[in-house]
Design an enzyme around this catalytic site. Structure first.
Site, PDB file in Angstrom:
ATOM      1  N   LYS A  88       0.844  -1.204   0.000  1.00 30.82           N
ATOM      2  CA  LYS A  88       0.000   0.000   0.000  1.00 30.82           C
ATOM      3  C   LYS A  88       0.870   1.242   0.000  1.00 30.82           C
ATOM      4  O   LYS A  88       1.891   1.288   0.701  1.00 30.82           O
ATOM      5  CB  LYS A  88      -0.900  -0.016   1.237  1.00 30.82           C
ATOM      6  CG  LYS A  88      -1.881   1.149   1.316  1.00 30.82           C
ATOM      7  CD  LYS A  88      -2.708   1.090   2.593  1.00 30.82           C
ATOM      8  CE  LYS A  88      -3.727   2.200   2.663  1.00 30.82           C
ATOM      9  NZ  LYS A  88      -4.512   2.173   3.920  1.00 30.82           N
ATOM     10  N   SER A 114      -9.496   0.074   7.478  1.00 28.38           N
ATOM     11  CA  SER A 114      -8.993   0.113   6.098  1.00 28.38           C
ATOM     12  C   SER A 114      -8.377  -1.164   5.560  1.00 28.38           C
ATOM     13  O   SER A 114      -8.047  -1.219   4.377  1.00 28.38           O
ATOM     14  CB  SER A 114      -7.985   1.251   5.943  1.00 28.38           C
ATOM     15  OG  SER A 114      -8.683   2.451   5.771  1.00 28.38           O
ATOM     16  N   SER A 145      -9.420   2.289   3.181  1.00 28.37           N
ATOM     17  CA  SER A 145      -8.582   2.963   2.213  1.00 28.37           C
ATOM     18  C   SER A 145      -7.617   2.032   1.472  1.00 28.37           C
ATOM     19  O   SER A 145      -7.072   2.417   0.441  1.00 28.37           O
ATOM     20  CB  SER A 145      -7.764   4.055   2.915  1.00 28.37           C
ATOM     21  OG  SER A 145      -6.951   3.474   3.926  1.00 28.37           O
TER      22      SER A 145
HETATM   23  N1  GLN Z   1     -12.628   5.016   6.786  1.00 26.50           N
HETATM   24  C1  GLN Z   1     -11.908   5.415   7.960  1.00 26.50           C
HETATM   25  C2  GLN Z   1     -11.395   6.829   7.797  1.00 26.50           C
HETATM   26  O1  GLN Z   1     -11.649   7.421   6.791  1.00 26.50           O
HETATM   27  C3  GLN Z   1     -10.794   4.459   8.242  1.00 26.50           C
HETATM   28  C4  GLN Z   1      -9.619   4.659   7.366  1.00 26.50           C
HETATM   29  C5  GLN Z   1      -8.450   3.797   7.728  1.00 26.50           C
HETATM   30  O2  GLN Z   1      -8.584   2.796   8.423  1.00 26.50           O
HETATM   31  N2  GLN Z   1      -7.302   4.218   7.289  1.00 26.50           N
HETATM   32  O3  GLN Z   1     -10.776   7.367   8.666  1.00 26.50           O
END
Ligand code: GLN
Length: 490
Positions: free
Chosen positions: A84, A183, A159
């Site tokens: 990632k 994410s 994400s």
């Molecule tokens: N969707 C959550 C956010 O926008 C989690 C994102 C993540 O785990 N990086 O913060």
């Protein structure tokens, strides 16, 4: 043997170790598949085919050498993986899905990636992410949205959407992700893959470009639980470069073919089956729990009474930490710089041009929550409620070994449906945020499909540092079901 691109991590390592294929064969086949299908998926922000081929050749040579001398072969020698784009690899551009880091080439490698490189992996490239990992769909990437391989009109989740799509599309058997509020688990659910979000402090955050430092954890997405365990073992462990890693032994996880779950106590939290959850999601998750019960697990309803506060608490703490972490992108030290007459103007213009709207929203929310006069009312309160959420888990783990719950209230949604409404997007995270606030591990895997043939995931959450128990149950489940073996028709 299956096509090389269909192989799991375990199968790839078996094929490499038995000499059925070389790392170069495997890497070449994978690169060919990526060339062919990536134009419809958009999983990668940066591809590194030359590096991959070079690493694959070196792995093959090393294997031949070690074989001659009779020495042990590193555990993952010659295995291609994707990373990632919020985890650094020295010499490979790292954008975090942001324009502000469009040309940023790190001079260091994240510890978890370093450990994998030491174990012999080959790096295929960097996968797409919401900007600075803020989002649930990859639509906040400053570059493009990744497509869900099961339905190209839909998002892969986020994400770590690029990593999930890459695994589901058979571009790689394993892709690293990060999970600050879901994410890894939510994209795993949307793409029908497996994913492990380790205990906070289990895997080093050195080289994980910070979003919410008290919540961020690095893990991996794979097609099977066994594969996730294989990679997790290597990534985990104390790191002097991350003071929050714990010096606890990393189990060398041995998974066997036993499917008997007698003696395992699984709690089902009533707060996770709320109005608004898509009926066929609930159905698939309940069916998986019934399956675990049939395999011998004792199922018990439990309560995590502060669950409903996880969302507001997370959306105060995460932006507060983000606002501090993102202060470093000032046009001076890293990334984009817009030249102007004065420095103050340069800061403003660089940040204004470099950050996207969701990141700006969070910086503003976080700065407000931390500002004098509001700190106690917002950030301070959120921290107190965070403790209550953690205590809910502590209490439940006195009577059960793990918790089984849905990951997201819906299956993958269509592109664009939540982009105008940040709150609706945040609601996708209700079931994943609590694990991050409590710091506990979560294992996600596929447990069925909805009536549109989209994957549904389930998560097992356990006490701190009990990843191994989660892997054992998840692996047992995958022995008797075949959801994880299905792949989209690309
Ligand atoms: N969707 C959550 C956010 O926008 C989690 C994102 C993540 O785990 N990086 O913060």
């Amino acid at each position: 043997m299956n096509r090389l691109t269909d192989l799991t991590v375990r199968e790839s390592l078996d094929a490499l170790n038995s000499g059925e294929c070389s790392s170069l064969d495997l890497t070449n086949e994978i690169l060919k598949r990526i060339d062919e299908k990536e134009p419809s998926i958009h999983a990668f922000l940066t591809r590194t085919p030359e590096l991959a081929l070079q690493q694959a050749k070196a792995a093959d040579q090393k294997r031949a050498q070690l074989k001659r001398s009779g020495a042990a072969v590193p555990k993952l020698l010659g295995l291609p993986i994707a990373v990632k784009d919020v985890l650094t690899v020295e010499g490979i551009r790292c954008t975090c899905g942001s324009k502000i880091l469009e040309n940023f080439v790190p001079v260091h490698t994240a510890t978890c990636v370093r450990k994998l490189l030491d174990a012999g992996v080959v790096i295929l490239g960097k996968t797409n992410t919401d900007e600075f990992a803020m989002g649930s769909s990859t639509e906040n990437s400053a570059y493009f949205t990744t497509r869900n391989p099961w339905d190209l009109e839909r998002v892969p989740g986020g994400s770590s959407g690029g990593s999930a799509a890459a695994v589901a599309a058979n571009f790689t058997a394993a892709a690293l992700g990060t999970d600050t509020g879901g994410s890894i688990r939510q994209p795993a659910s949307f793409c029908g893959t497996t994913g492990i979000k380790p205990t906070y402090g289990r895997v080093s955050r050195y080289g994980l470009i910070a979003y919410g430092s008290s919540l961020d954890s690095a893990g991996v997405l794979t097609r099977t639980v066994e594969d996730a365990a294989l990679i997790f073992d290597v990534m985990a462990g104390f790191d002097p470069r991350d003071a929050t890693t714990m010096d606890v032994p990393v189990p060398q996880i041995q998974l066997d073919n036993r499917t008997d779950l007698h003696g395992v106590r699984i709690g089902v939290p009533k707060e996770y089956f709320i109005k608004g959850i898509q009926p066929d999601v609930e159905q698939a998750v309940r069916a998986a729990i019934a399956q675990l019960e049939e395999m011998g697990a004792a199922i018990k309803e439990v309560s995590l009474p502060h669950t409903e506060y996880a969302l507001p608490v997370y959306y105060l703490i995460a932006p507060a930490e983000a606002s501090a972490n993102l202060a470093r992108y000032d046009g001076v030290r890293f990334g984009l710089r817009v030249e102007t007459e004065s420095n103050i103007e340069m800061f403003k213009k660089s940040r204004g041009a470099g950050f996207g709207s969701e990141v700006k929203r969070r910086i503003m929310l976080g700065t407000y929550a931390l500002s004098a006069g509001y700190y106690d009312a917002y950030y301070g309160q959120a921290q107190k409620v965070r403790t209550l959420i953690k205590q809910d888990f502590d209490k439940v783990f006195e009577s059960v070994d793990m918790i089984a719950a849905p990951i997201a209230p819906t299956t993958a949604f269509k592109r664009g449906v939540h982009t105008e409404d940040p709150l609706a997007m945040y609601l996708e995270d209700v079931f994943t945020l609590p694990a991050n606030l409590a710091g506990v591990p979560g294992l996600a895997f596929c447990c069925g499909f909805d009536n549109q043939h989209l994957p549904v995931g389930i998560q097992l959450m356990g006490p701190h540092f009990k990843e191994e128990s989660l892997f054992k149950v998840g692996h047992a489940y995958q022995q008797v079901t075949d959801w994880h073996r299905r792949s989209p028709d690309l």
